[in-house]
Design an enzyme around this catalytic site. Structure first.
Site, PDB file in Angstrom:
ATOM      1  N   CYS A 220       0.648  -1.294  -0.051  1.00 17.52           N
ATOM      2  CA  CYS A 220       0.248   0.134  -0.072  1.00 17.52           C
ATOM      3  C   CYS A 220       0.815   1.199   0.158  1.00 17.52           C
ATOM      4  CB  CYS A 220      -0.954  -0.089   1.125  1.00 17.52           C
ATOM      5  SG  CYS A 220      -2.391  -1.280   0.766  1.00 17.52           S
TER       6      CYS A 220
ATOM      7  N   ARG B 261     -15.470   8.147   0.196  1.00 20.38           N
ATOM      8  CA  ARG B 261     -14.124   7.662   0.733  1.00 20.38           C
ATOM      9  C   ARG B 261     -14.315   6.491   1.523  1.00 20.38           C
ATOM     10  NH1 ARG B 261     -11.739  13.941   2.589  1.00 20.38           N
ATOM     11  NH2 ARG B 261     -11.802  14.706   0.470  1.00 20.38           N
TER      12      ARG B 261
ATOM     13  N   ASP C 111      -8.334  -4.325  -5.113  1.00 20.21           N
ATOM     14  CA  ASP C 111      -7.036  -3.795  -4.608  1.00 20.21           C
ATOM     15  C   ASP C 111      -5.939  -4.682  -5.272  1.00 20.21           C
ATOM     16  OD1 ASP C 111      -5.127  -2.695  -3.118  1.00 20.21           O
ATOM     17  OD2 ASP C 111      -6.605  -2.151  -1.536  1.00 20.21           O
TER      18      ASP C 111
ATOM     19  N   ASP D 259     -11.546  -4.901   2.745  1.00 19.19           N
ATOM     20  CA  ASP D 259     -12.415  -3.910   2.622  1.00 19.19           C
ATOM     21  C   ASP D 259     -13.664  -4.505   2.806  1.00 19.19           C
ATOM     22  OD1 ASP D 259     -10.385  -2.144   2.031  1.00 19.19           O
ATOM     23  OD2 ASP D 259     -10.776  -2.066  -0.245  1.00 19.19           O
TER      24      ASP D 259
ATOM     25  N   GLY E 181     -10.607 -14.429 -13.258  1.00 21.34           N
ATOM     26  CA  GLY E 181      -9.712 -13.164 -13.236  1.00 21.34           C
ATOM     27  C   GLY E 181      -9.212 -12.908 -14.538  1.00 21.34           C
TER      28      GLY E 181
END
Length: 344
Positions: free
Chosen positions: A15, A47, A66, A89, A136
């Site tokens: 990150c 947000r 992500d 998340d 994917g």
């Protein structure tokens, strides 16, 4: 399991590779909103940690994505960390993981066994989350990147927003901070194996158990602490005009993190976080190294919950009983002159 091959060009992933919050906000605010859909309970303009779309009165989809470059040299562990980070998340929204899709960028010239180990690590974390890996997408690229697109389910009436905390709520952090600092120091050989192992253990731990325990208590708001650091995500939690007080003596910190900060082995992303949110924070008797820990970008960090004051200690205790380093780290207050007051 086959012998793992090192990703020798690991130079600053996880990150820490995120765009800064300030830059991102300026881009997103210019995008056309389109016609408002009342079933979109949470979108990018809030947000929050994921998008939430209501299907029925008691069912909503949670969607998130992500991916990032490696922050560790072991491809199998990298796959685990990247998957755990993406799955987080859904937990931060109060949801349950259902399906996941792989997102892969990989050089055609690189040993495909490395890719296999990355995908194995990710697949095992999806299975641990109780989800199904359903497919994917991959592209040839100059560098390695991996992550997931994840879909979960949540009851809209039990949804965790990140900015719905109330004055008096106690703030509970479920994982120790310092992952970014330790990974940065590890790249130049300035942490011990035990310190790096501690960071890896933290990053590969799913937030599933913490989220499941939290549902037994009154939690008004929740977020996961990732690339914007503890203070950056706390700033988003105060987005409706609230303030808070943080006691750094109660902040769990990974061994080696403060030493890395004292040696100036911090990340550019941490400095972006300081520049973005620093004006909203007042420190009192907080050492520089601890300031850096609070701004440090986390990869697959813990949950930060705003829990009802009369239930927070029981929630903290139950989280600790399953081995999590969870602590009550502060309190939400009525709006004050300072949004985030941090005392040593």
């Amino acid at each position: 399991m086959s012998e793992k091959k090192d990703i020798v060009f690991c130079t600053g992933g996880g990150c820490t590779a995120k765009l800064g919050a300030g830059v991102l906000s300026r881009i997103l605010e210019k995008l056309p909103r389109g016609e408002k859909d009342p079933n979109l309970l949470v979108g990018y303009d809030s947000r929050d940690d994921a998008a939430v779309y209501q299907v029925t009165e008691e069912l909503a989809l949670v969607q998130t994505v992500d991916f990032f470059p490696p922050m560790v040299d072991d491809p199998y562990i990298f796959g685990q960390v990247a998957a755990a980070n993406a799955l987080s998340d859904v937990y931060a929204m109060g949801g349950e993981v259902k399906t996941a899709l792989n997102l892969v960028c990989f050089p055609e010239s690189m040993d495909l066994n490395v890719l296999g180990q990355i995908l194995q690590g990710g697949a095992e974390k999806v299975a641990e989350a109780g989800g199904i890996l359903a497919g994917g997408h991959s592209i040839a690229d100059t560098g390695v990147k991996y992550g997931l697109s994840v879909t979960g389910l949540v009851n809209p009436k039990k949804l965790y927003a990140n900015d719905a905390g109330q004055p008096g709520d106690r703030l509970i952090l479920t994982k120790a901070l310092g992952v970014g600092l330790i990974c940065s120091a590890n790249r130049v050989g300035e942490v011990t194996k035990e310190q790096m192992d501690g960071a890896v253990q933290s990053m590969t731990t799913l937030n599933k158990t913490a989220a499941e325990i939290s549902r037994k208590y009154t939690v008004h708001a929740c977020t996961d602490v990732t690339g914007f650091g503890f203070l950056g995500h706390l700033h988003e939690m105060m987005g409706r005009g609230l303030s808070c007080e943080i006691d750094v003596k109660h902040i769990p910190v990974l061994p080696g993190a403060r030493e890395s900060a004292d040696a100036f082995l911090y990340t550019a992303a941490g400095q972006r976080n300081r520049n973005h949110v620093g004006a909203a924070v007042q420190f009192e008797n907080v050492p520089f190294s601890m300031e850096e820990v609070l701004f440090d970008p986390q990869t697959s960090g813990g949950l930060l919950m705003a829990a009802a004051p009369d239930e927070a200690e029981k929630l903290e205790q139950e989280l600790q009983n399953v081995g999590l380093p969870a602590r009550i780290v502060g309190t939400i207050t009525e709006p004050g002159e300072v949004e985030i007051f941090v005392r040593g």
